[in-house]
Motif scaffolding. Structure first.
Motif, PDB file in Angstrom:
ATOM      1  N   PRO A  72     -50.426 -57.764 117.229  1.00 56.49           N
ATOM      2  CA  PRO A  72     -49.286 -57.448 116.365  1.00 56.49           C
ATOM      3  C   PRO A  72     -48.667 -56.104 116.725  1.00 56.49           C
ATOM      4  CG  PRO A  72     -51.114 -58.262 115.073  1.00 56.49           C
ATOM      5  CD  PRO A  72     -51.624 -58.094 116.467  1.00 56.49           C
TER       6      PRO A  72
ATOM      7  N   GLU B 217     -45.077 -51.910  95.118  1.00 60.68           N
ATOM      8  CA  GLU B 217     -46.338 -51.877  95.881  1.00 60.68           C
ATOM      9  C   GLU B 217     -46.376 -52.995  96.926  1.00 60.68           C
ATOM     10  OE1 GLU B 217     -49.279 -50.097  92.393  1.00 60.68           O
ATOM     11  OE2 GLU B 217     -49.150 -52.238  92.741  1.00 60.68           O
TER      12      GLU B 217
ATOM     13  N   LEU C  74     -46.405 -52.765 101.442  1.00 60.65           N
ATOM     14  CA  LEU C  74     -47.676 -53.235 102.007  1.00 60.65           C
ATOM     15  C   LEU C  74     -47.794 -52.980 103.510  1.00 60.65           C
ATOM     16  CD1 LEU C  74     -50.338 -54.952 101.582  1.00 60.65           C
ATOM     17  CD2 LEU C  74     -48.987 -56.886 102.367  1.00 60.65           C
ATOM     18  N   GLY C  75     -46.725 -53.342 104.245  1.00 60.94           N
ATOM     19  CA  GLY C  75     -46.772 -53.193 105.703  1.00 60.94           C
ATOM     20  C   GLY C  75     -46.937 -51.737 106.108  1.00 60.94           C
TER      21      GLY C  75
ATOM     22  N   GLU D  98     -48.223 -49.408 104.378  1.00 62.65           N
ATOM     23  CA  GLU D  98     -49.573 -48.986 103.990  1.00 62.65           C
ATOM     24  C   GLU D  98     -50.595 -49.414 105.054  1.00 62.65           C
ATOM     25  OE1 GLU D  98     -50.232 -49.991  99.814  1.00 62.65           O
ATOM     26  OE2 GLU D  98     -52.338 -50.292 100.326  1.00 62.65           O
ATOM     27  N   ILE D  99     -50.484 -50.669 105.506  1.00 61.92           N
ATOM     28  CA  ILE D  99     -51.413 -51.170 106.514  1.00 61.92           C
ATOM     29  C   ILE D  99     -51.261 -50.387 107.821  1.00 61.92           C
ATOM     30  CG2 ILE D  99     -51.875 -53.156 108.034  1.00 61.92           C
ATOM     31  CD1 ILE D  99     -51.461 -54.939 105.584  1.00 61.92           C
ATOM     32  N   GLN D 100     -50.000 -50.041 108.153  1.00 65.40           N
ATOM     33  CA  GLN D 100     -49.758 -49.342 109.418  1.00 65.40           C
ATOM     34  C   GLN D 100     -49.997 -47.845 109.311  1.00 65.40           C
ATOM     35  OE1 GLN D 100     -45.848 -50.633 110.506  1.00 65.40           O
ATOM     36  NE2 GLN D 100     -46.542 -52.708 110.973  1.00 65.40           N
TER      37      GLN D 100
ATOM     38  N   ARG E 260     -40.055 -56.061 102.154  1.00 61.08           N
ATOM     39  CA  ARG E 260     -41.376 -55.768 102.712  1.00 61.08           C
ATOM     40  C   ARG E 260     -41.328 -55.823 104.236  1.00 61.08           C
ATOM     41  NH1 ARG E 260     -45.470 -60.111 100.854  1.00 61.08           N
ATOM     42  NH2 ARG E 260     -44.192 -61.288 102.295  1.00 61.08           N
ATOM     43  N   THR E 261     -40.582 -56.822 104.770  1.00 59.29           N
ATOM     44  CA  THR E 261     -40.477 -56.947 106.229  1.00 59.29           C
ATOM     45  C   THR E 261     -39.693 -55.782 106.824  1.00 59.29           C
ATOM     46  OG1 THR E 261     -40.447 -59.331 105.930  1.00 59.29           O
ATOM     47  CG2 THR E 261     -39.796 -58.521 108.080  1.00 59.29           C
TER      48      THR E 261
ATOM     49  N   THR F 181     -40.866 -51.594 107.248  1.00 56.10           N
ATOM     50  CA  THR F 181     -41.550 -50.995 108.397  1.00 56.10           C
ATOM     51  C   THR F 181     -40.600 -50.812 109.579  1.00 56.10           C
ATOM     52  OG1 THR F 181     -42.237 -53.178 109.146  1.00 56.10           O
ATOM     53  CG2 THR F 181     -43.788 -51.997 107.769  1.00 56.10           C
TER      54      THR F 181
END
Lengths: 276, 269
Positions: B84, B105, B109-110, B112-114, B157-158, B161
């Motif tokens: 990814p 929140e 999400l993205g 946060e993960i990254q 959300r997409t 990032t």
């Protein structure tokens, strides 16, 4: 389910008010009937032995519960008041219960992480869960001694069902939610922390409910064998000297303890689920 | 694996070279894609159509780096895809919002993960959500929102990032037809304005024609590129019409019939 507040009530149609009223009446009816059932059981328990229809030696009376309780506060077996017996049982239950949850969740997460480990252990887990754990009471007593064997029994009786329930909860997380996290480049640890664990909260609460009861069973059964403290001990002691007053008082306290645990978990569930 | 392969033009944003993908199970192997090649220019909006099970979604999983090809190469900006990448954002068939997170929140999400700076990410997500008309729902839970609103959150959300390439896997399939067309308009407009490269997978011919500049038709399984169609509309200002007005443009029916026939051939074999 939100209750209709006063603002909506003011604008409510007569039909809606009617419906609310009927709803309320139904609720009251259920509550009253529940209390009535309890009352009838208590009356039967009091009257049948008094009328010599059943032998009072075997059943004692509900009216004896409170006097026996007061008596056990001072004059008690093993120089411990009934409160210490209760406390001992509650503490052991909470410890066993907490240990089962923490250990069970950790093991379930490990199995989720290493799928081949799960494949290897699966049959053992299923058999371990199906085993009658109470058969191990004497063995635990020999292995672990008086106190630890009680915790051991409480843990043993709830651990395997915890592992199996939580693992199957992890498995039922929508794979597309995991795919979504992966598309952002999530690591396996992130998937566990951000998707699998928070998504399994309903399963964790269902497991808590099951475990509260099971841990109590484990503790009481353990106490039968090995303790000189605790409600299980008190029941054993009372039946040996044929004092049903003591036995019934201890059993009643057990019923109250399980109700309190159930209420505590229901409260926790309500708090957690408000966010869902 | 460096650029310069494609007849002297600039490096394609996304390129597939002779990609094969087979899924393995105890029942046997399934060939999802066979010898698939195409390339997509920066800023292009391409639709991929084909019948269900022809490997359309597999293509997107390959470009996003979730799947690795059995053979062949997938390249983004001339570099081999190896997992990814932050350059690629993926919108799935449903919103898959996490029901335990608030709208805001969910949108971060993205990021946060990254491991992005969360203060910046939250500000960005708030801007995006406000732009999509969700400003007063930031602290609501997903279940309190309608399907169209939820899919807008998924878009935020997409885009939060800041990917350069956006993959859309039938993102409107779960919506009612009116919301679907309205949202297609919005999404196309947002992606065009921000100059994103977009790849839309759908089995809806109308959606493909109205949203994209080029349609790639995949054959039945195992999927191969069967044909490509450039979609052009004559307009007074020379700009592309939005998807809604594209549907009533005179060229629309011609494209529709041509693509319809291509898909129909497959039904007969």
């Amino acid at each position: 389910m939100s209750k209709a507040n006063s603002a909506t009530l003011a604008s409510a149609s007569p039909q809606y008010r009617n419906w609310l009223q009927r709803n309320r009446r139904d609720q009251i009816f259920v509550r009253v009937t529940q209390l009535a059932v309890l009352l009838v059981l208590l009356i039967l328990w009091e009257v049948l032995p008094k009328a010599q229809i059943i032998n009072p030696l075997f059943t004692s009376y509900p009216s004896m519960l409170w006097p026996t309780f007061l008596e056990l506060l001072t004059a008690t077996p093993q120089q411990a008041s009934i409160l210490s017996h209760t406390l001992s049982t509650v503490v052991a239950t909470v410890i066993g219960f907490a240990a089962a949850m923490v250990l069970g969740t950790t093991i379930a997460a490990t199995l989720w992480w290493w799928n081949s480990l799960y494949k290897v252990l699966d049959p053992y887990l299923v058999v371990a869960n199906a085993m009658p754990k109470t058969a191990f009471v004497p063995i635990f007593y020999i292995w672990l001694g008086a106190t630890l064997s009680i915790y051991g029994m409480s843990l043993a009786i709830s651990l395997f069902v915890t592992i199996l329930m939580i693992y199957s909860g992890f498995q039922s997380i929508d794979p597309n939610k995991i795919k979504l996290a992966q598309s952002f480049g999530a690591s396996k640890g992130q998937i566990l922390r951000k998707v699998v664990l928070p998504g399994s909260v309903p399963t964790l609460i269902a497991t808590l409910k099951v475990n509260a009861g099971l841990s109590l069973v484990g503790v009481v059964v353990g106490e039968f064998q090995s303790a000189n403290l605790g409600l299980g001990y008190l029941i054993q002691y009372g039946s040996q000297i044929f004092k049903m007053n003591i036995v019934m008082t201890a059993v009643t306290i057990l019923a109250i303890v399980s109700s309190v645990m159930y209420l505590a978990i229901s409260w926790l569930e309500a708090v957690v689920m408000r966010r869902r | 694996m460096h650029a310069s392969s494609t007849d002297g033009t600039a490096t394609p944003k996304v390129e597939l070279r002779n990609v094969n993908l087979r899924y393995f199970s105890l029942e046997g192997e399934t060939e999802a894609l066979r010898d698939t090649s195409f390339s997509i220019a920066p800023g292009e909006f391409v639709a991929i159509i084909g019948q269900s099970g022809c490997g359309k979604s597999t293509l997107l999983s390959l470009i996003s780096g979730i799947l690795k090809p059995t053979d062949g190469a997938v390249l983004v900006d001339g570099k081999l895809v190896n997992g990814p990448s932050r350059k690629v954002g993926y919108m799935l068939q449903q919103d898959y919002l996490f029901e335990w997170r608030t709208i805001l929140e969910n949108a971060v999400l993205g990021a946060e993960i990254q491991g992005a700076n969360m203060t910046t990410a939250r500000e960005h997500a708030k801007q995006l959500l406000t732009k999509y008309g969700l400003g007063q729902f930031l602290h609501h839970l997903p279940r309190q929102l309608s399907g169209g609103m939820r899919q807008r959150v998924a878009l935020a959300r997409t885009l939060c990032t800041e990917p350069e390439i956006v993959l859309l896997d039938e993102p409107f399939a779960a919506l009612d037809s009116q919301t679907r067309i309205a949202l297609a308009d919005e999404v196309t407009e947002i992606l065009r304005r921000e100059g994103k490269t977009a790849i839309l997978v759908t089995h809806d011919i109308g959606e493909a024609i109205s949203m994209s500049e080029r349609v790639i038709v995949l054959s039945r399984r195992p999927g191969r590129v069967k044909s490509e169609h450039s979609i052009r509309f004559a307009t007074s200002d020379g700009l592309r019409p939005n998807p809604f007005s594209a549907r009533s443009a005179p060229e629309f029916n011609g494209y529709f019939n041509a693509l319809w026939k291509e898909l129909e051939v497959h039904v007969e074999g």
